[in-house]
Design a protein around this motif. Structure first.
Motif, mmCIF file in Angstrom:
data_model
loop_
_atom_site.group_PDB
_atom_site.id
_atom_site.type_symbol
_atom_site.label_atom_id
_atom_site.label_comp_id
_atom_site.label_asym_id
_atom_site.label_seq_id
_atom_site.Cartn_x
_atom_site.Cartn_y
_atom_site.Cartn_z
ATOM 1 N N PRO A 1 32.088 42.400 44.683
ATOM 2 C CA PRO A 1 31.418 43.134 43.596
ATOM 3 C C PRO A 1 31.371 44.640 43.827
ATOM 4 C CG PRO A 1 30.213 41.124 44.098
ATOM 5 C CD PRO A 1 31.257 41.276 45.165
ATOM 6 N N TYR B 1 34.750 46.046 43.136
ATOM 7 C CA TYR B 1 35.011 46.065 41.695
ATOM 8 C C TYR B 1 34.381 47.287 41.042
ATOM 9 C CZ TYR B 1 37.250 41.504 40.831
ATOM 10 O OH TYR B 1 38.126 40.444 40.770
ATOM 11 N N GLU C 1 40.815 43.820 39.989
ATOM 12 C CA GLU C 1 40.545 42.774 39.002
ATOM 13 C C GLU C 1 41.823 42.076 38.544
ATOM 14 O OE1 GLU C 1 40.500 46.722 36.621
ATOM 15 O OE2 GLU C 1 39.945 45.996 38.636
ATOM 16 N N ALA D 1 28.363 44.638 38.494
ATOM 17 C CA ALA D 1 29.232 43.529 38.888
ATOM 18 C C ALA D 1 28.401 42.427 39.532
ATOM 19 C CB ALA D 1 30.312 44.001 39.853
ATOM 20 N N TYR D 2 28.840 41.190 39.293
ATOM 21 C CA TYR D 2 28.182 40.003 39.848
ATOM 22 C C TYR D 2 29.190 39.167 40.635
ATOM 23 C CZ TYR D 2 24.250 40.652 36.561
ATOM 24 O OH TYR D 2 23.165 41.128 35.868
ATOM 25 N N GLY D 3 28.737 38.582 41.739
ATOM 26 C CA GLY D 3 29.531 37.630 42.497
ATOM 27 C C GLY D 3 28.851 36.279 42.547
ATOM 28 N N THR E 1 35.888 34.370 39.440
ATOM 29 C CA THR E 1 36.142 35.700 39.992
ATOM 30 C C THR E 1 34.888 36.544 39.791
ATOM 31 O OG1 THR E 1 37.056 36.548 37.911
ATOM 32 C CG2 THR E 1 38.623 35.602 39.487
ATOM 33 N N THR E 2 34.858 37.702 40.439
ATOM 34 C CA THR E 2 33.757 38.646 40.236
ATOM 35 C C THR E 2 33.677 39.019 38.762
ATOM 36 O OG1 THR E 2 33.932 39.530 42.472
ATOM 37 C CG2 THR E 2 32.928 40.956 40.824
ATOM 38 N N ARG F 1 32.750 41.647 36.015
ATOM 39 C CA ARG F 1 32.427 43.010 35.616
ATOM 40 C C ARG F 1 32.910 43.201 34.187
ATOM 41 N NH1 ARG F 1 34.644 49.016 37.383
ATOM 42 N NH2 ARG F 1 33.267 50.100 35.919
#
Length: 280
Positions: A115, A118, A143, A211-213, A218-219, A221
């Protein structure tokens, strides 16, 4: 018996990879050695100092793919936000062998560094050899490089050599937010990861990245959502927090697994975002 390939230079490593396209690249091995039984050749690159360099120019910060977390944490060029993330990964023993390139190429949805990488608009540099055995490079936005769970855009004759981060993505921040939610403080696989940065100048939002994981393959964003709120007054942003939360609610689709539930993950993600926006 597994064949071991031990190059002394990057070019030598690329020649070996070109001639042994099924060879598994080994740097720190902290993910690789617990992932599966190894049956192909092993191409060891952790001895290549060319892949451990960390330096900057006017535009970019460059980090060698074989840089270990410990060295990155100690290096003054590494952004403080990324250092915070790395300090929370695993244990000191792991941080002394695990590499940033390995965490990227492992392409785990729970990859702790992802994250942050990203939101810094990180690009991945993959090297190979042309028909005249000269080194050529491909530069891929992160990405586009990470395609799914354990899936990356890396050709069979390529090696990830470094990552590059635009320096303006590091400097343009007045507020940073980071939270790793796990079963315990250390040595825990993430239930969810949250990273965000914002820049406010003269009461105007000039930058916003979130961004989130661990909430998808996938991450996550969403640059399209971010762009809606860049350029408005910060007071307007505060008034629009319920709207922002609703937009992210629609695009967050976590799952139930052994570490957590979808409901918990989604609620946690939205609460962390709301807290970050309110505290800026």
């Amino acid at each position: 018996m597994v064949k071991s390939l031990n190059p002394s230079t990057l070019k030598e490593a690329l020649i070996m990879k070109k001639n042994n396209r099924n060879a598994i690249i080994y740097a720190g091995g902290s993910d690789l050695m617990v992932a599966k039984k190894v049956s192909h050749e092993m191409l060891f690159i952790n001895q290549l100092n060319e892949l451990k360099e960390i330096y900057e120019d006017e535009e970019f910060l460059t980090i060698g793919a074989a840089s270990i977390y410990y060295d990155m944490i100690q290096n003054p060029l590494i952004p403080e936000l990324l250092k915070q993330v790395l300090k929370d990964i695993a244990s000191p023993a792991i941080r002394n062998v695990a590499t940033i390139g390995g965490n990227i190429c492992n392409a785990s949805p729970a990859g702790d560094s992802l994250p942050a990488l990203y939101i810094f608009d990180t690009k991945i540099v993959a090297a190979s050899l042309d028909d005249h055995n000269q080194i050529i490079e491909r530069i891929i936005p992160i990405e586009n490089f990470i395609l799914g769970i354990r899936k990356i855009d890396l050709k069979s004759d390529e090696i990830v050599t470094k990552i590059i981060i635009p320096k303006d993505k590091i400097s343009r921040t007045t507020k940073m937010g980071y939270k790793k939610v796990g079963a315990r403080k250390a040595q825990a696989i993430s239930k969810l990861l949250f990273v965000a940065v914002m820049n406010v100048e003269n009461d105007q939002v000039t930058d916003l990245r979130v961004a989130y994981g661990s909430v998808g393959i996938t991450t996550l964003r969403r640059k399209d959502i971010e762009s809606h709120y860049i350029g408005i007054k910060y007071k307007e942003l505060l008034a629009k927090i319920p709207e922002i939360i609703d937009e992210y609610r629609e695009c967050l689709h976590p799952i139930d697994d052994q570490r957590s539930t979808a409901v918990y993950r989604k609620k946690g993600c939205l609460n962390l975002l709301e807290d970050f926006l309110n505290e800026c």
